[in-house]
Write a protein that holds these residues in place. Structure first.
Motif, PDB file in Angstrom:
ATOM      1  N   THR A   7       0.844  -1.185   0.000  1.00 25.77           N
ATOM      2  CA  THR A   7       0.000   0.000   0.000  1.00 25.77           C
ATOM      3  C   THR A   7       0.884   1.241   0.000  1.00 25.77           C
ATOM      4  OG1 THR A   7      -1.720  -1.140   1.237  1.00 25.77           O
ATOM      5  CG2 THR A   7      -1.798   1.251   1.258  1.00 25.77           C
ATOM      6  N   ALA A   8       0.445   2.240  -0.740  1.00 27.20           N
ATOM      7  CA  ALA A   8       1.144   3.530  -0.776  1.00 27.20           C
ATOM      8  C   ALA A   8       0.096   4.626  -0.641  1.00 27.20           C
ATOM      9  CB  ALA A   8       1.905   3.682  -2.081  1.00 27.20           C
ATOM     10  N   THR A   9       0.493   5.729  -0.041  1.00 29.42           N
ATOM     11  CA  THR A   9      -0.437   6.844   0.124  1.00 29.42           C
ATOM     12  C   THR A   9       0.213   8.136  -0.372  1.00 29.42           C
ATOM     13  OG1 THR A   9       0.318   7.272   2.373  1.00 29.42           O
ATOM     14  CG2 THR A   9      -1.572   5.800   2.119  1.00 29.42           C
ATOM     15  N   ALA A  10      -0.638   9.061  -0.759  1.00 26.26           N
ATOM     16  CA  ALA A  10      -0.184  10.383  -1.191  1.00 26.26           C
ATOM     17  C   ALA A  10      -1.335  11.353  -0.971  1.00 26.26           C
ATOM     18  CB  ALA A  10       0.240  10.368  -2.660  1.00 26.26           C
ATOM     19  N   THR A 109      -4.938   6.382  -1.766  1.00 27.59           N
ATOM     20  CA  THR A 109      -4.394   5.122  -1.250  1.00 27.59           C
ATOM     21  C   THR A 109      -4.350   4.145  -2.418  1.00 27.59           C
ATOM     22  OG1 THR A 109      -5.368   5.514   0.915  1.00 27.59           O
ATOM     23  CG2 THR A 109      -4.658   3.264   0.431  1.00 27.59           C
ATOM     24  N   SER A 111      -3.243   0.506  -3.513  1.00 24.64           N
ATOM     25  CA  SER A 111      -2.871  -0.781  -2.938  1.00 24.64           C
ATOM     26  C   SER A 111      -2.846  -1.847  -4.025  1.00 24.64           C
ATOM     27  CB  SER A 111      -3.852  -1.168  -1.826  1.00 24.64           C
ATOM     28  OG  SER A 111      -5.173  -1.200  -2.323  1.00 24.64           O
ATOM     29  N   ARG A 126       6.698  -1.852  -3.260  1.00 23.38           N
ATOM     30  CA  ARG A 126       6.293  -0.746  -2.384  1.00 23.38           C
ATOM     31  C   ARG A 126       6.842   0.582  -2.913  1.00 23.38           C
ATOM     32  NH1 ARG A 126       7.016  -4.762   1.253  1.00 23.38           N
ATOM     33  NH2 ARG A 126       5.204  -5.246   2.529  1.00 23.38           N
ATOM     34  N   ARG A 127       8.104   0.585  -3.287  1.00 28.37           N
ATOM     35  CA  ARG A 127       8.707   1.798  -3.848  1.00 28.37           C
ATOM     36  C   ARG A 127       7.996   2.229  -5.116  1.00 28.37           C
ATOM     37  NH1 ARG A 127      14.738   0.171  -3.504  1.00 28.37           N
ATOM     38  NH2 ARG A 127      15.026   0.421  -1.292  1.00 28.37           N
ATOM     39  N   GLN A 130       4.606   3.656  -4.362  1.00 28.39           N
ATOM     40  CA  GLN A 130       4.702   4.980  -3.743  1.00 28.39           C
ATOM     41  C   GLN A 130       5.012   6.038  -4.795  1.00 28.39           C
ATOM     42  OE1 GLN A 130       3.950   5.675  -0.369  1.00 28.39           O
ATOM     43  NE2 GLN A 130       3.788   7.654  -1.385  1.00 28.39           N
ATOM     44  N   ALA A 133       1.741   6.683  -6.732  1.00 25.40           N
ATOM     45  CA  ALA A 133       0.791   7.483  -5.952  1.00 25.40           C
ATOM     46  C   ALA A 133       1.228   8.947  -5.900  1.00 25.40           C
ATOM     47  CB  ALA A 133       0.643   6.914  -4.544  1.00 25.40           C
ATOM     48  N   HIS A 134       2.499   9.177  -5.664  1.00 23.55           N
ATOM     49  CA  HIS A 134       3.032  10.548  -5.614  1.00 23.55           C
ATOM     50  C   HIS A 134       2.908  11.230  -6.974  1.00 23.55           C
ATOM     51  CE1 HIS A 134       6.230  13.592  -5.968  1.00 23.55           C
ATOM     52  NE2 HIS A 134       5.812  13.917  -4.755  1.00 23.55           N
TER      53      HIS A 134
END
Length: 148
Positions: A7-10, A109, A111, A126-127, A130, A133-134
């Motif tokens: 999961t990644a968030t921004a 989010t 995922s 994961r990287r 992320q 998302a960014h």
């Protein structure tokens, strides 16, 4: 091999509608991702937004097909889910969830789950998630800036 969930968030200052529009605009992806080309596979003459079960093909900078994804769920301005139809991670399912942030803008989010994962894949995925998302947040913010 084991399963993997990442999961990644921004945060985007752009409203959910702008972020969602960026997700559906496959042709814009090369401008904000590392993908060379993302194309919807729609029948000839069909011009409509993406729908459930529509397919899209994603190509790398080298021109090779990275994957083929099927749209699994669309909830306008809230959720964009897909499943890998073909490619290296054929057991991959992803979802981008959008929520209005308390003071405006959008919490993103992103995922993904993989039924089969190779060792060390977790850190790399994961990287990558992320970054996506960014970059989505940055691109949506740029749309708002251009339209202001």
């Amino acid at each position: 091999m084991s399963s993997l969930a990442v999961t990644a968030t921004a945060y985007a200052s752009a409203p959910c509608a702008f972020v969602y529009a960026a997700l559906l605009d496959a042709e814009s992806w090369p401008s904000w991702t590392s993908y060379y080309e993302v194309q919807w596979e729609l029948p000839a003459g069909v011009e409509r937004p993406a729908g459930i079960d529509d397919l899209r093909t994603i190509r790398s900078r080298l021109g090779r097909v990275c994957c083929r994804e099927r749209i699994a769920e669309l909830v306008p301005d809230q959720r964009f889910s897909y499943e890998q139809d073909a490619g290296l991670f054929a057991s991959h399912r992803g979802s981008v969830d959008l929520a209005q942030a308390p003071h405006g803008g959008t919490n993103i989010t992103w995922s993904a789950t993989y039924r089969h994962a190779l060792p060390l894949l977790g850190t790399l995925r994961r990287r990558r998630l992320q970054v996506l998302a960014h970059d989505l947040a940055s691109y949506a913010n740029s749309i708002v800036s251009r339209n202001s």
